[in-house]
Design a protein around this motif. Structure first.
Motif, short mmCIF file in Angstrom:
data_model
loop_
_atom_site.label_atom_id
_atom_site.label_comp_id
_atom_site.label_asym_id
_atom_site.label_seq_id
_atom_site.Cartn_x
_atom_site.Cartn_y
_atom_site.Cartn_z
N VAL A 54 4.87 -19.66 4.89
CA VAL A 54 3.71 -19.86 5.76
C VAL A 54 2.99 -21.15 5.34
O VAL A 54 2.58 -21.30 4.20
N CYS A 55 2.87 -22.04 6.29
CA CYS A 55 2.23 -23.34 6.03
C CYS A 55 1.37 -23.66 7.24
O CYS A 55 1.84 -24.27 8.20
N ASN A 56 0.13 -23.23 7.23
CA ASN A 56 -0.75 -23.43 8.38
C ASN A 56 -2.09 -24.05 7.99
O ASN A 56 -3.11 -23.84 8.64
N SER A 57 -2.06 -24.81 6.90
CA SER A 57 -3.25 -25.53 6.46
C SER A 57 -2.80 -26.83 5.82
O SER A 57 -1.74 -26.90 5.19
N SER A 58 -3.61 -27.87 5.96
CA SER A 58 -3.30 -29.15 5.33
C SER A 58 -3.46 -29.08 3.82
O SER A 58 -2.97 -29.96 3.10
N ASP A 59 -4.11 -28.05 3.32
CA ASP A 59 -4.29 -27.83 1.89
C ASP A 59 -3.22 -26.85 1.42
O ASP A 59 -3.19 -25.69 1.86
N SER A 60 -2.35 -27.28 0.54
CA SER A 60 -1.23 -26.45 0.10
C SER A 60 -1.69 -25.20 -0.66
O SER A 60 -0.92 -24.26 -0.84
N ARG A 61 -2.94 -25.20 -1.11
CA ARG A 61 -3.46 -24.03 -1.83
C ARG A 61 -3.94 -22.94 -0.88
O ARG A 61 -4.31 -21.85 -1.32
N THR A 62 -3.95 -23.25 0.41
CA THR A 62 -4.53 -22.33 1.40
C THR A 62 -3.50 -21.94 2.45
O THR A 62 -2.85 -22.80 3.04
N ARG A 63 -3.35 -20.65 2.66
CA ARG A 63 -2.62 -20.12 3.80
C ARG A 63 -3.56 -19.19 4.55
O ARG A 63 -4.44 -18.59 3.96
N ILE A 64 -3.35 -19.08 5.85
CA ILE A 64 -4.17 -18.18 6.66
C ILE A 64 -3.27 -17.06 7.18
O ILE A 64 -2.27 -17.32 7.85
N PHE A 65 -3.62 -15.84 6.85
CA PHE A 65 -2.90 -14.66 7.32
C PHE A 65 -3.86 -13.79 8.13
O PHE A 65 -5.08 -13.80 7.91
N ALA A 66 -3.31 -13.02 9.03
CA ALA A 66 -4.07 -11.98 9.73
C ALA A 66 -3.49 -10.62 9.37
O ALA A 66 -2.30 -10.51 9.08
N THR A 67 -4.34 -9.62 9.38
CA THR A 67 -3.86 -8.29 9.05
C THR A 67 -4.83 -7.24 9.59
O THR A 67 -5.98 -7.55 9.91
N HIS A 68 -4.35 -6.01 9.67
CA HIS A 68 -5.21 -4.88 10.01
C HIS A 68 -5.37 -3.94 8.80
O HIS A 68 -5.90 -2.84 8.93
N ILE A 69 -4.92 -4.36 7.62
CA ILE A 69 -4.90 -3.49 6.45
C ILE A 69 -6.33 -3.16 5.98
O ILE A 69 -7.15 -4.06 5.82
N PRO A 70 -6.66 -1.89 5.76
CA PRO A 70 -7.97 -1.52 5.23
C PRO A 70 -8.20 -2.12 3.84
O PRO A 70 -7.25 -2.42 3.11
N VAL A 71 -9.46 -2.27 3.47
CA VAL A 71 -9.78 -2.98 2.23
C VAL A 71 -9.21 -2.28 1.01
O VAL A 71 -8.77 -2.94 0.05
N ASP A 72 -9.21 -0.96 1.00
CA ASP A 72 -8.72 -0.25 -0.18
C ASP A 72 -7.21 -0.33 -0.33
O ASP A 72 -6.68 0.02 -1.40
N SER A 73 -6.51 -0.78 0.70
CA SER A 73 -5.06 -0.91 0.62
C SER A 73 -4.60 -2.35 0.40
O SER A 73 -3.41 -2.61 0.25
N LEU A 74 -5.54 -3.29 0.38
CA LEU A 74 -5.20 -4.68 0.07
C LEU A 74 -4.92 -4.81 -1.43
O LEU A 74 -5.50 -4.09 -2.24
N PRO A 75 -4.05 -5.74 -1.81
CA PRO A 75 -3.92 -6.05 -3.24
C PRO A 75 -5.29 -6.40 -3.81
O PRO A 75 -6.07 -7.13 -3.19
N ARG A 76 -5.60 -5.92 -4.98
CA ARG A 76 -6.96 -5.98 -5.49
C ARG A 76 -7.46 -7.39 -5.78
O ARG A 76 -8.67 -7.62 -5.86
N PHE A 77 -6.55 -8.36 -5.90
CA PHE A 77 -7.02 -9.70 -6.22
C PHE A 77 -7.87 -10.30 -5.10
O PHE A 77 -8.61 -11.25 -5.31
N PHE A 78 -7.79 -9.72 -3.90
CA PHE A 78 -8.60 -10.27 -2.82
C PHE A 78 -10.09 -10.02 -3.02
O PHE A 78 -10.93 -10.80 -2.59
N THR A 79 -10.42 -8.94 -3.67
CA THR A 79 -11.84 -8.62 -3.86
C THR A 79 -12.25 -8.50 -5.32
O THR A 79 -13.41 -8.27 -5.61
#
Length: 336
Positions: free
Chosen positions: A131-156
């Motif tokens: 996935v390469c959708n930003s001019s900054d290689s450190r940034t990718r943009i994803f979409a999801t419907h996943i509830p917060v408690d089911s996301l990998p914990r590093f997001f929060t």
């Protein structure tokens, strides 16, 4: 393990067929509560929420295999809450220096928002790094419907070095339900259409795509209050009523505030115009073709109107949804 698309089957079979998954995943499905679904034929309850087998595979893949980059962005919604619109806005906002919104070759004119900002649940683990959708290689943009408690914990989790951001968008519950009902029948996720009455009963019970919707919304609401630097809570109706203010708010949250020059030269209005329902729905790329798992691009554009649910719900239906919403959100500080 099988990860490839199953495009040779009708969509309702792709969404529901358990035979295209690994034995490990099929063992997981067999261990989960299973009910008749609103959109898929059957839904499975995992970590408190309901999924089709295809969506659930995406969730478990994310939990097991995803590794973030420093500034990844996740756009999270309940299905049919304005996801397509905010995908377009988010992509254009992040990439406005590389692709000014008025450029005749802007990617949004030739690719759908779903191609530019992929749903995490539809990606195979081998596709994450591609996935390469930003001019900054450190940034990718994803979409999801996943509830917060089911996301990998590093997001929060503030204890990690990750600067990942979550943008959460919700919508009026009645409008959301009606939009979901129309979408489910339009894209043929089921072998036969579902009636409004049957869909309504399932929705009220929480057996809808990543439902109960109230629990998903409330999870991100609480997270946005506790960690406002990581989670931005947005409403579809506010985006519609005050687009400039909300666009500024979004840009500030993502560390991409508009300069005075951009304000004076109309960049905000250019982004709003490019990403508007009227503009996007008329583009050929959004009215023809299909996505990875057979969903037509045109199915994501119905009308986008606020208050549309009133046209389809009886007074009793509307009252019941309002009552559930009030009970679910009581004491949270959140109201609809």
């Amino acid at each position: 393990m099988y990860y490839g698309p199953i495009m040779d089957q009708p969509l309702h079979q792709q969404v529901n067929d358990e035979n295209f998954h690994s034995q490990e995943f099929k063992d997981l499905l067999s261990s989960l509560p299973k009910e008749r679904g609103l959109a898929p034929t059957y839904s499975y309850q995992y970590q408190g929420f309901w999924y089709s087998p295809l969506a659930l595979r995406g969730v478990t893949n994310c939990q097991k295999h995803f590794h973030p980059r420093e500034n990844d962005i996740f756009l999270v919604t309940a299905p049919k809450s304005g996801t397509t619109w905010l995908k377009a806005i988010l992509y254009t906002l992040i990439n406005r220096e590389a692709y000014p919104p008025q450029t005749p070759s802007h990617p949004l004119l030739s690719k759908t928002p779903h191609q530019l900002v992929p749903f995490f649940e539809t990606l195979d683990p081998s596709e994450y790094d591609a996935v390469c959708n930003s001019s900054d290689s450190r940034t990718r943009i994803f979409a999801t419907h996943i509830p917060v408690d089911s996301l990998p914990r590093f997001f929060t989790d503030d204890s990690t070095s990750s600067n990942c951001k979550i943008v959460y968008l919700c919508r009026d519950i009645k409008d959301n339900f009606v939009s979901l009902f129309h979408f489910a029948n339009k894209v043929n996720m089921r072998p036969s259409p579902i009636s409004l009455a049957d869909a309504f009963e399932l929705f009220c019970k929480g057996i809808s795509a990543v439902g109960p919707i109230w629990d998903q919304i409330l999870g991100y609401w609480k997270e946005s209050l506790e960690k406002p630097h990581k989670v931005l809570f947005m409403r579809y109706e506010e985006m519609t009523n005050e687009p400039r203010f909300q666009l500024r708010r979004l840009a500030h949250f993502l560390g991409k505030p508009f300069s005075l020059e951009e304000e004076n030269t109309g960049v905000l209005d250019q982004i709003i115009s490019l990403c508007s329902f009227d503009t996007m729905s008329k583009l050929e790329v959004n009215s023809t073709g299909i996505l990875k798992h057979g969903i037509s691009n045109s199915s994501f554009f119905r009308n986008g109107l606020v208050g549309d649910g009133k046209k389809y719900l009886t007074a009793d239906m509307a009252s019941r949804l309002d009552q559930i919403t009030e009970e679910k959100f009581h004491g949270s500080g959140l109201s609809f």
